[in-house]
Design a protein around this motif. Structure first.
Motif, short mmCIF file in Angstrom:
data_model
loop_
_atom_site.label_atom_id
_atom_site.label_comp_id
_atom_site.label_asym_id
_atom_site.label_seq_id
_atom_site.Cartn_x
_atom_site.Cartn_y
_atom_site.Cartn_z
N UNK A 408 -21.24 -29.28 -34.43
CA UNK A 408 -20.46 -28.17 -35.01
C UNK A 408 -19.90 -27.25 -33.94
N UNK A 409 -20.44 -27.32 -32.73
CA UNK A 409 -19.90 -26.52 -31.63
C UNK A 409 -18.61 -27.13 -31.07
N UNK A 410 -18.27 -28.35 -31.49
CA UNK A 410 -17.16 -29.07 -30.90
C UNK A 410 -16.12 -29.52 -31.93
N UNK A 411 -16.58 -29.92 -33.12
CA UNK A 411 -15.67 -30.44 -34.13
C UNK A 411 -15.04 -31.76 -33.69
N UNK A 412 -14.12 -32.25 -34.50
CA UNK A 412 -13.46 -33.52 -34.18
C UNK A 412 -12.66 -33.46 -32.88
N UNK A 413 -12.00 -32.31 -32.55
CA UNK A 413 -11.28 -32.27 -31.26
C UNK A 413 -12.21 -32.48 -30.07
N UNK A 414 -13.42 -31.88 -30.11
CA UNK A 414 -14.35 -32.05 -29.00
C UNK A 414 -14.85 -33.47 -28.89
N UNK A 415 -15.22 -34.07 -30.04
CA UNK A 415 -15.68 -35.46 -30.02
C UNK A 415 -14.57 -36.40 -29.54
N UNK A 416 -13.33 -36.14 -30.00
CA UNK A 416 -12.21 -36.99 -29.58
C UNK A 416 -11.99 -36.87 -28.07
N UNK A 417 -12.09 -35.65 -27.54
CA UNK A 417 -11.91 -35.46 -26.09
C UNK A 417 -12.99 -36.20 -25.32
N UNK A 418 -14.21 -36.19 -25.84
CA UNK A 418 -15.31 -36.85 -25.15
C UNK A 418 -15.07 -38.35 -25.06
#
Length: 511
Positions: A408-418
């Motif tokens: 929840x600290x990252x959301x889909x944009x954070x996971x996608x960037x990873x």
């Protein structure tokens, strides 16, 4: 507290329970330990409290979720009589007392009285073995704007709502109020930590500290009839086995070989059980001399290998005669080589393991020229081996990752960037963790209360550059964990050379 807390998987083998109030953690820890004692829960490797969380490390998350109702029922059972209060003598001469007096609009004497009147309770341990986070202050204390590079061992300090005592000299940004000579951690004591989760603590003002308790003198070890003498060390070389289990709640990292398949293979080649201790040599290699005839094997990172100047094969049992010199040369492929000897490296165990822990300093010291490593009696003859296939070094290293517990600290944009970034292995990595560099992973601003973390956790600090935690990582931390790498993929990362590439592959979620 009649309902189960929120729960989220922390990788494939851990479950994190999250609470609204810090006070619920202690009650749930007691109830979980009771359920374990009564075999109503599968036994984890450890139960690690945090500021608002409880980590069950080494369990099937789905199986434990189904059994949480049994733990809820235990919350309403009598908790038993509270233990005695641990009294810690303190000389109140800390460098930040006057600053605290200004902050609280009190005199220095009133600050001392306020601190020594409070009864504290250990909420959780972390940072280092013996470091306890004590709750009991009725006011927040800001951290220093610039951490000190050196805080002496025994310093009593405040930050946020917590009080803590530094068990060893280390950097730190907490406000210093005094010092104590209390022995906070002793691996020969049971329990080894003076302050354990749930302990009640009072600080007693004194003018002079009692001297530290003297430990009984120990006899030097008898001269081993079988030993390896270190002729030359080139880079970090340590003794490692499968690590320490069951002490994470006291701030003790697990340690152990970073490339476990390579260490296991080396042990099998010389007839050892896989839990025997080996030498882990990083990049530069190591040269040793045999005091007697013995069988050895070297696996892991590739590079030159000689026995008394003669070329020898890696991944094969090798027979050393008395006086033979084995030279494990610099790594050409990979990073870490493993040297096993029939009978195992028989250094003294500390908390059930012979592993060196570079974070806490537990276990044998990193190897140096002249060190003598005792060797145990052989377990069984080495197997007949024609050859072993070396592990291929892949670039990029592919790391399968399960999202959570803090997506929840990252959301889909954070996971996608990873998962869509090609990461570069940084040269600053070590046994604690591997730092990756690339386009920053976007994340929420702010700080996370410290919570238990598992090996393979991918922490993302404010700069957005992920860190994959390895065997010597702290047992609690405050950077949010976006996901946990599958244990089977950590060996490849431990062998990835600085400058090589790594990619994440998401398991069980969006790709």
């Amino acid at each position: 507290m009649s309902a189960a807390p929120r729960s989220v998987a922390a990788g494939a083998r851990a479950l994190l329970l999250e609470f609204d109030r810090p006070g619920e953690v202690a009650a749930w820890r007691t109830a979980v330990l009771r359920a374990l004692a009564e075999a109503r829960l599968p036994a984890p490797d450890d139960v690690v409290p945090g500021a608002r969380t409880l980590l069950l490390d080494g369990v099937d998350p789905a199986a434990v979720r189904d059994l949480l109702a049994d733990v809820v029922s235990a919350l309403h059972e009598p908790a038993g009589t509270a233990g005695s209060v641990v009294e810690v003598p303190v000389v109140y001469d800390g460098a930040d007392l006057e600053e605290l007096a200004r902050l609280w609009d009190l005199s220095v004497d009133d600050v001392v009285a306020r601190h020594s009147r409070a009864e504290f309770e250990v909420a959780f341990c972390g940072f280092a073995p013996g470091f306890a986070y004590l709750l009991g202050l009725d006011v927040d204390v800001p951290r220093r704007s610039s951490p000190r590079p050196r805080v002496p061992a025994g310093s009593v300090a405040l930050a946020g709502r917590y009080c803590g005592i530094y068990p060893t000299e280390s950097p730190g940004g907490w406000q210093l109020v005094g010092r104590t000579s209390a022995a906070l951690f002793d691996p020969d004591r049971e329990p080894p930590a003076l302050l354990t989760p749930g302990s009640r603590v009072r600080f007693v003002p004194v003018d002079e500290l009692p001297g530290p308790g003297t430990r009984p003198a120990t006899r030097p070890p008898a001269k081993a009839p079988r030993a390896l003498t270190v002729v030359e060390v080139r880079g970090l070389c340590t003794v490692q086995d499968r690590g320490r289990f069951g002490y994470a709640h006291l701030g003790v990292p697990r340690a152990g070989a970073l490339d476990r398949p390579a260490a296991d293979l080396a042990n099998r080649l010389v007839g050892n059980p896989v839990e025997a201790a080996v030498v882990e040599a990083t990049v530069g290699g190591i040269t040793v001399r045999a005091s007697a005839a013995m069988t050895v094997a070297v696996t892991g990172a590739g590079g030159p290998l000689t026995v008394s100047g003669r070329p020898a094969d890696r991944g094969m049992p090798l027979t050393l005669a008395r006086g033979d010199v084995l030279a494990v040369g610099p790594a050409v492929t990979g990073v870490r080589a493993y040297l096993a000897v029939a009978g195992g490296i028989a250094v003294e165990q500390v908390l059930g393991s012979r592993s060196t822990d570079v974070l806490s300093g537990l276990g044998p010291q990193p190897l140096a020229d002249g060190a003598v490593l005792p060797v145990g009696a052989p377990h069984r003859p080495p197997p007949a081996t024609d050859f072993t296939a070396p592990t291929p070094q892949r670039d990029p290293v592919v790391l399968r990752i399960r999202p959570g517990p803090r997506t929840e600290w990252f959301g889909e944009p954070g996971l996608a960037a990873l998962v869509h970034t090609s990461w570069t292995v940084s040269p600053t990595g070590n046994r604690i963790g591997i730092r990756l560099s690339g386009d920053p992973v976007p994340r929420r601003c702010g700080e996370l209360d410290s919570e238990g973390i598992v090996t393979g956790a991918v922490q993302v600090p404010p700069d957005g550059q992920p860190v994959v935690l390895l065997a010597d990582h702290p047992t609690t931390g405050g950077y949010p964990v976006i996901g946990v790498v599958e244990p089977a993929d950590l060996a490849a990362l431990a062998q990835a050379r600085p400058g090589s590439s790594a990619r994440f592959r998401l398991e069980g979620a969006i790709r």
